[in-house]
Design an enzyme around this catalytic site. Structure first.
Site, short mmCIF file in Angstrom:
data_model
loop_
_atom_site.label_atom_id
_atom_site.label_comp_id
_atom_site.label_asym_id
_atom_site.label_seq_id
_atom_site.Cartn_x
_atom_site.Cartn_y
_atom_site.Cartn_z
N ARG A 1 0.83 -1.22 0.00
CA ARG A 1 0.00 0.00 0.00
C ARG A 1 0.86 1.26 0.00
O ARG A 1 0.40 2.34 -0.40
CB ARG A 1 -0.99 -0.03 1.17
CG ARG A 1 -2.08 -1.08 0.96
CD ARG A 1 -2.98 -1.20 2.16
NE ARG A 1 -2.30 -1.66 3.34
CZ ARG A 1 -2.11 -2.93 3.68
NH1 ARG A 1 -2.58 -3.89 2.90
NH2 ARG A 1 -1.46 -3.25 4.77
N GLU B 1 7.18 -9.93 15.49
CA GLU B 1 6.77 -10.49 16.79
C GLU B 1 7.24 -11.95 16.89
O GLU B 1 7.78 -12.38 17.90
CB GLU B 1 5.25 -10.38 16.91
CG GLU B 1 4.76 -10.61 18.32
CD GLU B 1 3.25 -10.45 18.41
OE1 GLU B 1 2.64 -10.03 17.40
OE2 GLU B 1 2.72 -10.75 19.48
P1 AMP Z 1 5.04 -2.43 11.27
O1 AMP Z 1 6.31 -2.89 10.63
O2 AMP Z 1 4.67 -3.23 12.48
O3 AMP Z 1 5.03 -0.94 11.55
O4 AMP Z 1 3.86 -2.75 10.25
C1 AMP Z 1 3.58 -1.85 9.23
C2 AMP Z 1 3.14 -2.56 7.96
O5 AMP Z 1 2.16 -3.55 8.22
C3 AMP Z 1 2.52 -1.55 7.03
O6 AMP Z 1 3.04 -1.77 5.71
C4 AMP Z 1 1.03 -1.80 7.11
O7 AMP Z 1 0.43 -1.72 5.85
C5 AMP Z 1 0.87 -3.18 7.74
N1 AMP Z 1 -0.03 -3.19 8.92
C6 AMP Z 1 0.32 -3.47 10.20
N2 AMP Z 1 -0.73 -3.45 11.02
C7 AMP Z 1 -1.82 -3.11 10.27
C8 AMP Z 1 -3.21 -2.88 10.55
N3 AMP Z 1 -3.72 -3.00 11.78
N4 AMP Z 1 -4.01 -2.54 9.52
C9 AMP Z 1 -3.51 -2.40 8.27
N5 AMP Z 1 -2.21 -2.61 7.94
C10 AMP Z 1 -1.36 -2.96 8.92
#
Ligand code: AMP
Length: 176
Positions: A64, A101
């Site tokens: 996205r 995680e």
């Molecule tokens: P992080 O590395 O944990 O910050 O995860 C970010 C990535 O995971 C982004 O590319 C988001 O599109 C996706 N992502 C993580 N959690 C969600 C959520 N609750 N809803 C939508 N996309 C998420």
């Protein structure tokens, strides 16, 4: 106080419980993308704080981050560079592994996507733990780029992902 425009954009985010697995509340941006006015506002809001900066490249994070990052790049008269999951890019790549995680993941960028000294903005739809964005910042720096900032449509604030980003400027349009 959030900006009025941020309040309006929030109406275009669909909450989907238990996707992609139980316990996750997925923030679905497809209703926003379907609406030309909301899509444009989102792109302009992501780009706004960086309009007075020189930005040479926008890094968009799969997948996205591609949809939002590419029009942000055009707004800022910058090039667009995709950051992808391992194994998808055809040419020579730089890779950064990061902790999830459970287990690890790896993102890649073309080694010549960012040239030494270029100024880089990292864009994604959402920051959760910040692991993916932090890895993208490391990719930009590994190529010799200077990271101007990171811009996200959505922050899941209780996860404190922005704290993991060692960059001068972070920008978030909608906080949850
Ligand atoms: P992080 O590395 O944990 O910050 O995860 C970010 C990535 O995971 C982004 O590319 C988001 O599109 C996706 N992502 C993580 N959690 C969600 C959520 N609750 N809803 C939508 N996309 C998420």
């Amino acid at each position: 106080m959030p900006e009025p425009r941020a309040l309006a954009l929030r109406e275009f985010i669909r909450d989907v419980p238990d996707f992609p697995k139980p316990g996750i509340l997925f923030r679905d941006i497809t209703p926003l993308l379907e609406d030309p006015g909301a899509f444009r506002e989102a792109v302009e809001a992501l780009a706004a704080p960086f309009r007075d900066e020189t930005v040479d490249k926008v890094l968009g994070i799969e997948s996205r981050g591609f949809i939002l990052g590419a029009p942000v790049a055009l707004e800022l008269a910058a090039g667009f560079v995709p950051v992808r999951k391992k194994g998808k890019l055809p040419h020579e790549t730089l890779a950064v592994r990061y902790e999830l995680e459970y287990g690890t993941d790896e993102v890649e960028m073309h080694a010549d996507g960012v040239r030494r000294g270029e100024r880089v903005l990292v864009v994604d739809d959402l920051i959760a733990t910040g692991g993916t964005a932090a890895a993208s910042v490391r990719l930009a720096r590994a190529a010799g780029g200077e990271v101007v900032g990171c811009s996200f449509l959505i922050e899941l604030s209780e996860l404190r992902g922005l704290d993991r980003l060692d960059v001068d400027r972070t920008h978030v349009v909608l906080r949850y």
